[in-house]
Write a protein that holds these residues in place. Structure first.
Motif, short mmCIF file in Angstrom:
data_model
loop_
_atom_site.label_atom_id
_atom_site.label_comp_id
_atom_site.label_asym_id
_atom_site.label_seq_id
_atom_site.Cartn_x
_atom_site.Cartn_y
_atom_site.Cartn_z
N UNK A 110 -3.72 5.42 -7.71
CA UNK A 110 -4.23 4.27 -8.46
C UNK A 110 -5.09 4.84 -9.58
N UNK A 111 -5.63 3.96 -10.43
CA UNK A 111 -6.48 4.46 -11.50
C UNK A 111 -7.62 5.25 -10.85
N UNK A 112 -7.72 6.52 -11.19
CA UNK A 112 -8.82 7.34 -10.66
C UNK A 112 -8.61 7.86 -9.24
N UNK A 155 0.83 -1.22 0.00
CA UNK A 155 0.00 0.00 0.00
C UNK A 155 0.86 1.26 0.00
N UNK A 156 2.12 1.12 0.45
CA UNK A 156 2.99 2.31 0.45
C UNK A 156 3.20 2.84 -0.97
N UNK A 157 3.32 1.91 -1.91
CA UNK A 157 3.52 2.34 -3.30
C UNK A 157 2.25 3.04 -3.79
N UNK A 158 1.09 2.48 -3.44
CA UNK A 158 -0.16 3.11 -3.85
C UNK A 158 -0.35 4.47 -3.16
N UNK A 159 0.08 4.57 -1.91
CA UNK A 159 -0.05 5.87 -1.22
C UNK A 159 0.67 6.97 -2.01
N UNK A 207 -2.45 10.19 -5.72
CA UNK A 207 -1.45 9.74 -4.76
C UNK A 207 -0.60 10.91 -4.26
N UNK A 208 0.36 10.56 -3.40
CA UNK A 208 1.18 11.58 -2.77
C UNK A 208 2.04 12.38 -3.76
N UNK A 209 2.48 11.73 -4.81
CA UNK A 209 3.33 12.46 -5.76
C UNK A 209 2.53 13.57 -6.44
N UNK A 210 1.27 13.27 -6.79
CA UNK A 210 0.43 14.32 -7.38
C UNK A 210 0.18 15.45 -6.37
N UNK A 211 -0.01 15.07 -5.11
CA UNK A 211 -0.21 16.10 -4.08
C UNK A 211 1.05 16.95 -3.92
N UNK A 212 2.21 16.30 -4.03
CA UNK A 212 3.45 17.09 -3.94
C UNK A 212 3.55 18.06 -5.12
#
Ligand SMILES: O=C(O)c1cc(C(=O)O)c2c(n1)C(=O)C(=O)c1cc(C(=O)O)[nH]c1-2
Length: 259
Positions: A102-104, A94-98, A107-112
């Protein structure tokens, strides 16, 4: 030497003179390492959270930290690759998904990237990682190599800095919102989200090392993994301080626009 006698020590390294005889002594020592070495103590963080940086310096921090953030799921894929045990892989996944989402779901990278965009940085430039400091790249890559080359126990233990992250994130959210007119709750959403995610992750890693480090030697390895990781975090801030507070920007690195 037992864990209690570590209190008050300033330079801590776990060598042959320190024998940790139980999971409780291990946890006490890990918490001592956090209290004396976590990057919450770094002067650059004091400046960042206290409103003492200008916008260009905050941009430099967010740009460099993007490299750390975007490498975390790569590091976690390496950690997963170290385990034949399916249950551990499942827990870690789940860390990778965090971070990747995921589709739709974001995740954290987009928030960054919302943070860097909100600070006025071009997303393509951030994603290219072209402007980061050489020391950022070296430190972050050292973390990935560490997880690949050391034992699976040490790979898990090196994530334990997250035990100390929530307090820092609280301080960051409050401090940056209070002090910078170019910061708003929307662009700080990355940290709000981590407040829920980090305790779960850190709790699993702590339980794991307490259960699986069963000898004084293995407990020392766990402590040294945490020390290694605090160094990975610390040197990134040293490099930011040198470049953007003291003014020695290395050739090719991001140069803030004069404001
Ligand atoms: O803002 C911070 O100071 C900070 C520190 C750390 C950390 O302690 O390694 C992480 C994060 N943030 C973070 O956001 C994050 O997702 C994260 C993952 C990990 C890891 O080692 O697997 N550390 C951290």
């Amino acid at each position: 030497m037992n864990a209690a006698s570590l209190t008050g020590m300033t330079a801590l390294s776990i060598g042959k003179d320190i024998r940790l005889n139980s999971a409780e002594e291990l946890e006490a020592t890990l918490r001592h390492i956090g209290a004396t070495r976590y990057h919450s103590l770094h002067p650059f963080h004091k400046l960042l959270h206290g409103g003492k940086l200008n916008k260009g310096q905050v941009q430099a921090w967010a740009l460099n930290r993007y490299y750390y953030q975007s490498t975390i799921p790569i590091k976690d894929a390496v950690v997963i690759s170290r385990f034949r045990d399916r249950a551990t892989r499942l827990e870690w996944r789940h860390r990778i998904e965090d971070h990747d989402g995921d589709v739709g779901s974001e995740g954290g990278i987009e928030r960054w990237l919302k943070l860097t965009e909100g600070l006025g940085l071009d997303t393509a430039y951030v994603e290219s990682t072209e402007g980061i400091l050489p020391a950022t790249r070296f430190a972050v890559e050292a973390y990935v190599h560490y997880c690949r080359e050391k034992s699976p126990l040490e790979a898990i233990a090196s994530s334990l800095t997250e035990l100390f992250a929530p307090n820092l994130h609280e301080e960051r959210i409050a401090g940056m919102l209070e002090h910078y007119d170019f910061v708003n709750p929307d662009i700080m959403s990355y940290f709000k989200r981590r407040l829920a995610q980090a305790p779960r992750d850190a709790g699993f890693a702590l339980d794991y090392v307490k259960a699986h480090a069963t000898t004084p030697e293995q407990r020392a390895q766990v402590c040294n993994a945490l020390i290694f990781k605090t160094n990975v975090l610390w040197v990134q801030l040293d490099a930011l301080q040198h470049a953007y507070v003291e003014g020695h920007i290395p050739p090719g690195a991001f140069v803030p626009k004069a404001s």
